[in-house]
Design an enzyme around this catalytic site. Structure first.
Site, PDB file in Angstrom:
ATOM      1  N   GLU A 144      -4.753 -13.411  14.551  1.00 51.47           N
ATOM      2  CA  GLU A 144      -5.015 -13.564  13.125  1.00 51.47           C
ATOM      3  C   GLU A 144      -4.434 -14.900  12.670  1.00 51.47           C
ATOM      4  O   GLU A 144      -3.300 -15.218  13.038  1.00 51.47           O
ATOM      5  CB  GLU A 144      -4.378 -12.431  12.320  1.00 51.47           C
ATOM      6  CG  GLU A 144      -4.790 -12.486  10.860  1.00 51.47           C
ATOM      7  CD  GLU A 144      -4.214 -11.357   9.992  1.00 51.47           C
ATOM      8  OE1 GLU A 144      -3.354 -10.583  10.467  1.00 51.47           O
ATOM      9  OE2 GLU A 144      -4.658 -11.268   8.847  1.00 51.47           O
ATOM     10  N   HIS A 158       4.360  -0.863   7.643  1.00 51.94           N
ATOM     11  CA  HIS A 158       3.273  -1.759   7.219  1.00 51.94           C
ATOM     12  C   HIS A 158       2.263  -1.952   8.354  1.00 51.94           C
ATOM     13  O   HIS A 158       1.063  -1.741   8.173  1.00 51.94           O
ATOM     14  CB  HIS A 158       3.879  -3.089   6.786  1.00 51.94           C
ATOM     15  CG  HIS A 158       2.873  -4.103   6.339  1.00 51.94           C
ATOM     16  ND1 HIS A 158       2.570  -4.300   5.021  1.00 51.94           N
ATOM     17  CD2 HIS A 158       2.093  -4.974   7.037  1.00 51.94           C
ATOM     18  CE1 HIS A 158       1.649  -5.240   4.914  1.00 51.94           C
ATOM     19  NE2 HIS A 158       1.351  -5.680   6.128  1.00 51.94           N
ATOM     20  N   GLU A 159       2.744  -2.326   9.519  1.00 48.42           N
ATOM     21  CA  GLU A 159       1.821  -2.595  10.635  1.00 48.42           C
ATOM     22  C   GLU A 159       1.115  -1.317  11.064  1.00 48.42           C
ATOM     23  O   GLU A 159      -0.076  -1.317  11.356  1.00 48.42           O
ATOM     24  CB  GLU A 159       2.545  -3.224  11.828  1.00 48.42           C
ATOM     25  CG  GLU A 159       3.360  -4.482  11.514  1.00 48.42           C
ATOM     26  CD  GLU A 159       2.614  -5.539  10.720  1.00 48.42           C
ATOM     27  OE1 GLU A 159       1.375  -5.632  10.838  1.00 48.42           O
ATOM     28  OE2 GLU A 159       3.282  -6.269   9.949  1.00 48.42           O
ATOM     29  N   HIS A 186      -1.683  -0.442   8.711  1.00 49.65           N
ATOM     30  CA  HIS A 186      -2.871  -1.286   8.887  1.00 49.65           C
ATOM     31  C   HIS A 186      -3.902  -0.614   9.789  1.00 49.65           C
ATOM     32  O   HIS A 186      -5.078  -0.983   9.757  1.00 49.65           O
ATOM     33  CB  HIS A 186      -2.479  -2.626   9.521  1.00 49.65           C
ATOM     34  CG  HIS A 186      -2.192  -3.732   8.539  1.00 49.65           C
ATOM     35  ND1 HIS A 186      -2.983  -3.993   7.451  1.00 49.65           N
ATOM     36  CD2 HIS A 186      -1.205  -4.682   8.531  1.00 49.65           C
ATOM     37  CE1 HIS A 186      -2.496  -5.056   6.803  1.00 49.65           C
ATOM     38  NE2 HIS A 186      -1.411  -5.479   7.423  1.00 49.65           N
ATOM     39  N   ASN A 239      -2.298  -5.772  15.602  1.00 47.73           N
ATOM     40  CA  ASN A 239      -3.326  -5.646  16.633  1.00 47.73           C
ATOM     41  C   ASN A 239      -3.550  -4.184  17.004  1.00 47.73           C
ATOM     42  O   ASN A 239      -2.608  -3.427  17.183  1.00 47.73           O
ATOM     43  CB  ASN A 239      -2.899  -6.396  17.890  1.00 47.73           C
ATOM     44  CG  ASN A 239      -2.322  -7.750  17.575  1.00 47.73           C
ATOM     45  OD1 ASN A 239      -2.999  -8.582  17.008  1.00 47.73           O
ATOM     46  ND2 ASN A 239      -1.047  -7.937  17.887  1.00 47.73           N
ATOM     47  N   GLU A 287      -4.146  -6.591   2.890  1.00 49.77           N
ATOM     48  CA  GLU A 287      -2.713  -6.862   2.736  1.00 49.77           C
ATOM     49  C   GLU A 287      -2.135  -6.266   1.450  1.00 49.77           C
ATOM     50  O   GLU A 287      -1.074  -5.655   1.468  1.00 49.77           O
ATOM     51  CB  GLU A 287      -2.439  -8.360   2.831  1.00 49.77           C
ATOM     52  CG  GLU A 287      -2.755  -8.969   4.202  1.00 49.77           C
ATOM     53  CD  GLU A 287      -2.034  -8.285   5.360  1.00 49.77           C
ATOM     54  OE1 GLU A 287      -1.092  -7.489   5.138  1.00 49.77           O
ATOM     55  OE2 GLU A 287      -2.431  -8.546   6.514  1.00 49.77           O
ATOM     56  N   GLY A 296       6.180 -12.030  10.456  1.00 48.20           N
ATOM     57  CA  GLY A 296       7.004 -10.851  10.687  1.00 48.20           C
ATOM     58  C   GLY A 296       6.463 -10.018  11.838  1.00 48.20           C
ATOM     59  O   GLY A 296       7.180  -9.723  12.796  1.00 48.20           O
ATOM     60  N   ALA A 297       5.187  -9.663  11.744  1.00 39.52           N
ATOM     61  CA  ALA A 297       4.604  -8.822  12.780  1.00 39.52           C
ATOM     62  C   ALA A 297       3.094  -8.806  12.621  1.00 39.52           C
ATOM     63  O   ALA A 297       2.564  -9.289  11.623  1.00 39.52           O
ATOM     64  CB  ALA A 297       5.146  -7.399  12.672  1.00 39.52           C
ATOM     65  N   MET A 298       2.409  -8.219  13.612  1.00 41.50           N
ATOM     66  CA  MET A 298       0.943  -8.250  13.615  1.00 41.50           C
ATOM     67  C   MET A 298       0.369  -6.919  14.080  1.00 41.50           C
ATOM     68  O   MET A 298       0.809  -6.368  15.083  1.00 41.50           O
ATOM     69  CB  MET A 298       0.491  -9.403  14.528  1.00 41.50           C
ATOM     70  CG  MET A 298      -1.007  -9.533  14.644  1.00 41.50           C
ATOM     71  SD  MET A 298      -1.764  -9.898  13.019  1.00 41.50           S
ATOM     72  CE  MET A 298      -3.341  -9.108  13.242  1.00 41.50           C
TER      73      MET A 298
END
Ligand code: PHE
Ligand code: ZN
Length: 850
Positions: A122, A290-291, A294, A258, A313, A254-256
């Site tokens: 991303e 949060h991740e 998603h 995937n 987001e 911070g983080a992703m």
């Protein structure tokens, strides 16, 4: 210049891709400087599209071969991608490319961190892995085979085969390429499992470098709590057999999220009581949630294009805030979020970088992962929920998931589910997505014959590209208190839709005191000239915890501004009101700790600028010091009691209760330091057995002109822990006395542990300096020059982190002409650097207002 004429992308130019992707097969042959990526992609013409140009994105790829339906072809390749002639029927594309992850310092695409292969796609990083239609509305299933002699080989989805030196993964859920991930390395797993409410068994793994196993337990618990919460509150279940999280040291964000393989900045997942503060634990819990959230809001339902970023987001931030409120204290979470909004989003929205929650154009999308898209995007959802009510909100969300699962959506789709469930017309509400700037709401009150009239006027100052604004829908939650402090009218939500509107409350026995914008029901600046006695009354009596805190905050801000501009003495109403609240042992310690907070010096500068004054950073700094000293003296007798109330029995736990006590204790310790010169802080430091106490005691000392020995001891104790060392750098830069800040920051840049290519370390030091308001704005300009030197040095290595750090300069127009000249010179110097990245070029030119 790498990009002589930077191109601007517009929302209005959207058109769908000419082809649909039915499946993607990727094979990776890993080698640090020559990784081969072979792709086999099934395309077919998209009946929805008119433009059939076959363009595949691709950057920094070495194309070895390409074929269509098995026939080798020679496509036309530029530095942006390739075009080829393709059949007007389904076909199979195959390509082999070579890439160099070992030299990828930008941390986008496939790169290496401490010998581990890792990806970040991303927003537009997949094009650095292979040729592909790298846009979020192209969704496909992926099968990935990884060949490499590393023990752990991971990708998205479920494991579908493994052997000596290889592994295969299949992701059954169609996804855009930005959610692709691959990790390979010598990692160890901290494992657990979760059974979903329909009985699916899910293996959970947190993959870390050997040695970090002891920092995984909290993250894993947070993950399980998140999975359960999303089932209970949103009815959302996990949809794969395995959920992997990987911790990596070099990461821009911070983080992703995937799919099935979240990748985390190690600072956003690794935690232990000895090395992490209570604030770190809370942040980690929120980011894990949060991740994970998603998976539905972002992955199952994704964005049509990057202009819709807030669709995933804003909603996911809103959801993680709800989660934190449920796990911890809702009022405390709300206050934290508003503090953060004012510290980060308001300056952005009131300066040269202001943009709508849904931007309409960009040059580099990475520059739009902003507080506006994320935090204001979440506030907009909160307002929507306030306006339609909890029940309608939850119906609308059910419809959203049912109607759009598997799709790439827009803000129009999102608002439509609310219109369809409630019958409400959201045309005007939609301005929250298109108008930038923070609305001001001016309050006027009238009282006659038992009727209280509240007149609210709204206006939004001009912002870049938007000279005129239209009125927005602003939910203003209001309650009324009677003279004895009882609530005579409970909270009611007024809908301000006109430029100016009056609301009446009849049949009142006495003139009420209004509590306005309860719970911070809209992200606006309230302009309410009212006597300090009323604010003190609300500080003592408001039944809305947010506004009670806010009353103290406005009193503090008011006294500070008068101390700065009129040389006034600290206001007695503030000091007395604060003392009374702090004495009230029935109030949550975390809440009382928040009461002891002050507006940041940068916020005070903004408030002065708003009043037409030129802020003097040193005068602001002195006023804060004076008020702190006065507060300490005023509370002298209470401080020992606050310390004892803050004592925690039993072993350390990062829960809200203990964290709140430590927060109160730390705030009291900081005040005590002003009276005892640091004796108690040194004692607490020496005895501390957790990072929260250790760091808060250490932070007290520099201001008392002490702490050299402790800083050295801290370094010796923690030099082998990279995350703790970040704190050591950050603390010194952010707490240095204004006159010492440039020198101290410069010396830290020479420190052998200043690994500036690591984004966490760079941000700790440079971000710490930028947060030191009076130190950063040192009249010599030395801090500006230091930051500019380092931005110029980092840009070719890591454009994303460089561009992000440029925001330290975004408020420059608030300050005096000399400082503006100094900053302009630095911004110009950066802008004129040869080969400056597209990311930094865009940021600097926007900040300069060019
Ligand atoms: N999508 C990530 C999140 O919000 C943030 C991110 C953006 C991470 C871009 C990396 C790159 O959780
Ligand atoms: Zn996110």
């Amino acid at each position: 210049m790498r990009d002589p004429a930077p191109t601007t992308i517009y929302l209005k130019d959207y058109s769908p891709f000419g082809y649909i992707v039915d499946s993607v097969h990727l094979t990776f042959d890993l080698a640090p400087h020559a990784t081969r990526v072979t792709s086999r992609i099934a395309f077919r013409p998209n009946p929805q599209a008119t433009d059939r140009t076959f363009f595949l994105h691709g950057e920094e790829l070495n194309l070895i071969r390409a074929s269509i339906d098995g026939t080798p072809i020679t496509p036309e390749v530029t530095d942006k991608g390739l075009t080829a002639n393709v059949p007007d029927a389904p076909f199979v594309w195959e390509a082999e490319v070579e890439i160099d992850p070992g030299n990828n310092t930008a941390l986008e695409g496939l790169y290496m961190s401490n010998g581990m292969y890792c990806t970040q796609c991303e927003a537009e990083g997949f094009r650095k892995i292979t040729f592909y239609p790298d846009r979020p509305d192209v969704m496909s299933t992926f099968t990935v085979r990884i060949n490499g002699d590393l023990p752990v080989l991971l990708s998205n989805g479920n494991p579908t085969g493994t052997g000596e030196g290889w592994a295969e993964w299949t992701d059954p859920w169609p996804k855009p390429a930005y959610l692709f991930a691959l990790v390979a390395g010598e990692l160890v797993a901290y494992s657990d499992s979760f059974t979903t409410r329909s009985g699916r068994h899910v293996d959970l793994n947190l993959w870390v470098r050997p040695g970090d196993e002891g920092k995984c337990a909290f993250g894993m618990e947070a993950l399980k709590r998140s999975m359960k919460w999303d089932e209970d509150v949103y009815g959302r279940e996990y949809d794969l057999d395995v959920f992997n999280i990987v911790a990596v040291d070099d990461f821009n964000m911070g983080a992703m999220e995937n799919k099935g393989l979240n990748i985390f900045n190690s600072s956003a997942v690794l935690a232990s009581p000895e090395t992490s503060t209570d604030a770190n634990f809370e942040r980690i819990e929120a980011i894990i949630a949060h991740e994970y959230f998603h998976n539905w809001t972002g992955n199952r339902i994704t964005c049509r294009d990057w202009f819709q970023l807030c669709l995933k987001e804003g909603l996911t931030v809103f959801r993680d805030a709800q989660f934190t409120s449920d796990m911890r204290s809702a009022p405390v979470k709300r206050i934290h979020d508003v503090i953060d909004l004012r510290a980060r989003q308001f300056p952005e929205d009131n300066g040269p970088l202001s943009h709508p929650v849904r931007p309409e154009s960009f040059q580099e999308i990475n520059n739009f992962y902003t507080a506006t898209v994320y935090e204001k995007g979440a506030e907009v959802i909160g307002m929507l929920k306030t306006l339609v009510g909890d029940e309608a909100y939850s119906k609308a969300l059910d419809l959203y998931f049912e109607r759009h699962d598997g799709q790439a959506c827009t803000i129009e789709d999102w608002l439509k589910v609310f219109e369809d469930t409630t019958g409400r017309d959201l045309t005007q509400f939609k301005r929250w997505y298109s108008q930038s700037g923070t609305p001001r709401v001016k309050v006027q009150e009238d009282w006659a014959d038992g009727t209280y009239t509240l007149t609210l006027s709204q206006s939004t100052p001009p912002t870049p590209g938007q000279p005129e604004k239209l009125p927005q829908v602003i939910p203003v939650a209001v309650g009324l208190l009677g003279p004895n402090g009882d609530e005579v009218r409970g909270t009611e939500v007024l809908e301000l839709t006109e430029a100016r509107q009056s609301f009446t409350f009849e049949g009142l026995a006495a003139r009420p005191v209004a509590s306005i914008l309860r719970g911070f029901s809209a992200p606006v600046i309230l302009e309410h000239d009212r006597p300090n006695a009323e604010r003190a009354f609300l500080l003592a009596h408001d039944t809305d915890p947010f506004n009670r805190w806010e009353a103290g905050r406005t009193l503090a801000q008011d006294t500070l501004l008068r101390m700065i501009t009129q040389d006034a003495a600290p206001d007695a109403e503030y000091l007395d009101g604060l003392l009374a609240v702090l004495r009230d042992a029935d109030l949550d310690p975390a809440y009382r700790a928040l009461m002891l907070g002050l507006p940041t010096q940068s916020e005070l500068a903004a408030a002065l600028h708003e009043q037409g004054e030129t802020p003097d950073p040193m005068a602001i700094w002195r006023a804060v010091e004076t008020l702190r000293q006065a507060t300490a003296q005023h509370m002298q007798d209470l401080l020992p009691r606050l310390h004892s109330e803050a004592l925690v029995d039993g072993p350390y736990s990062p829960d809200a209760d203990q964290a709140g006590k430590r927060a109160l204790g730390s705030a009291a310790l900081a005040l005590t330091t002003r009276l005892d010169g640091g004796a108690m802080a040194a004692e607490v430091y020496a005895k501390a057995d957790n990072m929260t106490l250790q760091l808060s005691a250490l932070s007290c000392l520099p201001r008392a002109g002490k702490g050299q020995a402790e800083l050295a001891a801290f370094y010796d104790q923690w030099r082998h822990d990279r995350l703790v060392l970040d704190k050591w750098f950050g603390l010194q830069a952010s707490l240095a006395a204004p006159d010492d800040a440039p020198r101290i920051a410069r010396a830290l840049c020479e420190h052998p542990d200043f690994n500036w290519k690591n984004p966490n370390r760079f941000r700790a030091l440079m971000g710490g300096l930028a947060m030191n308001h009076a130190g950063f704005h040192h009249a010599s300009g030395a801090s500006y020059a230091l930051l500019a030197d380092w931005l110029i040095r980092l840009d070719p290595v890591n454009p994303q982190t460089t561009a992000r750090m440029c925001t330290a300069f975004q408020t420059w127009k608030r300050y005096d002409a000399d400082r503006q000249d100094l900053i302009r010179a630095q911004l110009t110097r950066i802008a004129e650097t040869p080969n400056l990245s597209r990311d930094t070029t865009e940021m600097i030119s926007r900040i300069l207002g060019a």
